[in-house]
Design an enzyme around this catalytic site. Structure first.
Site, PDB file in Angstrom:
ATOM      1  N   GLN A 168       0.828  -1.217   0.000  1.00 44.67           N
ATOM      2  CA  GLN A 168       0.000   0.000   0.000  1.00 44.67           C
ATOM      3  C   GLN A 168       0.863   1.269   0.000  1.00 44.67           C
ATOM      4  O   GLN A 168       0.701   2.149  -0.849  1.00 44.67           O
ATOM      5  CB  GLN A 168      -0.905   0.028   1.238  1.00 44.67           C
ATOM      6  CG  GLN A 168      -1.896  -1.109   1.329  1.00 44.67           C
ATOM      7  CD  GLN A 168      -2.917  -0.812   2.407  1.00 44.67           C
ATOM      8  OE1 GLN A 168      -3.859  -0.051   2.175  1.00 44.67           O
ATOM      9  NE2 GLN A 168      -2.743  -1.384   3.581  1.00 44.67           N
TER      10      GLN A 168
ATOM     11  N   THR B 189       3.105  -7.962   7.169  1.00 45.32           N
ATOM     12  CA  THR B 189       1.950  -7.259   7.738  1.00 45.32           C
ATOM     13  C   THR B 189       0.786  -8.199   8.064  1.00 45.32           C
ATOM     14  O   THR B 189      -0.279  -7.721   8.465  1.00 45.32           O
ATOM     15  CB  THR B 189       1.462  -6.153   6.776  1.00 45.32           C
ATOM     16  OG1 THR B 189       1.204  -6.744   5.504  1.00 45.32           O
ATOM     17  CG2 THR B 189       2.489  -5.051   6.642  1.00 45.32           C
TER      18      THR B 189
ATOM     19  N   TYR C  33       3.404  -9.953  15.868  1.00 45.23           N
ATOM     20  CA  TYR C  33       3.656  -8.873  14.889  1.00 45.23           C
ATOM     21  C   TYR C  33       4.192  -7.627  15.595  1.00 45.23           C
ATOM     22  O   TYR C  33       5.190  -7.042  15.184  1.00 45.23           O
ATOM     23  CB  TYR C  33       2.356  -8.557  14.145  1.00 45.23           C
ATOM     24  CG  TYR C  33       2.388  -7.288  13.325  1.00 45.23           C
ATOM     25  CD1 TYR C  33       3.054  -7.230  12.106  1.00 45.23           C
ATOM     26  CD2 TYR C  33       1.733  -6.132  13.770  1.00 45.23           C
ATOM     27  CE1 TYR C  33       3.063  -6.055  11.355  1.00 45.23           C
ATOM     28  CE2 TYR C  33       1.741  -4.971  13.023  1.00 45.23           C
ATOM     29  CZ  TYR C  33       2.413  -4.927  11.816  1.00 45.23           C
ATOM     30  OH  TYR C  33       2.430  -3.770  11.081  1.00 45.23           O
TER      31      TYR C  33
END
Ligand SMILES: NC(=O)c1ccc[n+]([C@@H]2O[C@H](COP(=O)([O-])OP(=O)(O)OC[C@H]3O[C@@H](n4cnc5c(N)ncnc54)[C@H](OP(=O)(O)O)[C@@H]3O)[C@@H](O)[C@H]2O)c1
Length: 289
Positions: A11, A64, A127
């Site tokens: 993105q 991600t 994460y």
């Protein structure tokens, strides 16, 4: 100005590729086919081979997949911590500023006030731990660097909340969405613009550090979903559920509010209104009401 960019199709990477020319930046992209971030040694070699002629390096690549990281933290750590650390070391040796993107998930999300950059970190997920380790590795390299912590990223490309809600909103007339996680949705286009401003300033000698950057106003996922429905003209109502009603492998912070005053003071970058960014994304997707 010449900037090396890790990431091509993500993105933020996509928006950097779109905006660079207009910002007077020539991008030299290192993508997964040229250096897989699972291999920090390969990453360091790829960067060493190109860094001589560059003014700054931006890392917009990351693992991600938040829930998948729970099952393979070591693999996520290589991508999110070891490789950024290797990049930062090469940059420090070459005297080139390094800009790295991090996340609100380094925090535990207790309380209800906005956290500034000095707030204590305490990630709740694999994460979040790997992203925090990445920050620490970048700082430890001891070169000129900026760490940009952002949240709830969306754009017209890739997988994100806006696209999921648009799809579900076309299939159903009611959706229940988590209402007790609060944060700032952030257009990837605004993150890219901020990184380009910071890269230029740091190439000209501006000091770096850690900075928070998120869209305004803060809202819940349910509030975000309602705005997506209203602005896209979907006829789908949004109900509110608690995080505990939507169990996921990784624990998310409830309070993702970020105090973004430091980046404004240092670089003149104000919090963007994410609703304007949402309209632009909906227009790009052909989804405007
Ligand atoms: N998404 C969010 O909501 C969010 C929130 C807070 C912070 N952030 C941070 O913002 C930054 C940008 O996120 P994003 O949403 O733009 O991510 P994204 O759309 O998921 O894109 C990730 C990028 O990383 C690349 N990548 C992943 N694994 C790789 C590997 N092993 N080797 C090389 N490249 C690899 C991908 O390449 P391929 O295209 O080849 O797969 C892709 O270009 C990241 O640092 C992320 O942690 C994101």
């Amino acid at each position: 100005m010449r900037v090396i960019l890790f990431g091509r199709s993500g993105q933020v990477a996509t928006e950097l590729n779109r905006q660079a020319e207009q910002a007077g930046v020539t991008l030299d992209v290192i993508d997964r086919t040229q250096a897989d971030l699972s291999d920090p040694v390969a990453v360091a070699h790829a960067l060493e081979a190109r860094i001589a002629a560059s003014d700054a390096v931006i890392n917009a690549a990351a693992w991600t997949a938040v829930d998948a990281a729970e099952a393979d933290e070591a693999a996520a750590c290589a991508v999110n911590a070891e490789s950024p650390g290797a990049m930062a070391q090469v940059c420090a040796r070459a005297g080139v500023p390094f800009l790295h993107v991090s996340t609100d998930y380094v925090f535990d999300g207790t309380g209800d006030s906005a956290r500034d950059e000095s707030a204590a970190t305490n990630p709740l997920s694999a994460y979040g731990r790997t992203k925090l380790e990445g920050e620490e590795a970048v700082r430890a390299a001891d070169g000129a660097h900026a760490i940009l912590r952002t949240s709830w990223v969306f754009s017209a490309h890739g997988a994100n909340f806006v696209k999921t809600i648009l799809r579900l909103g076309a299939e159903r007339d009611h959706l229940d969405v988590v209402a007790d996680q609060i944060g700032g949705p952030t257009p990837a286009a605004d993150i890219a613009a901020a990184l380009l401003v910071m890269a230029r300033a740091m190439a000209e000698g501006a000091p770096g550090g850690t900075f928070h950057f998120a869209g305004a106003p803060d809202t819940s996922w349910a509030g975000f979903a309602r705005e997506i429905m209203a602005r896209s003209g979907r006829d789908c109502t949004i109900g509110e559920i608690a995080t505990s009603d939507w169990p996921t492998p990784a624990t998310r912070p409830l309070n993702s509010r970020l105090d973004c005053s430091r980046i404004d003071a240092a670089f003149g970058i104000a919090r963007p209104d994410w609703r304007a960014g949402l309209d632009a994304v909906l227009k790009e997707l052909g989804e405007t009401a």
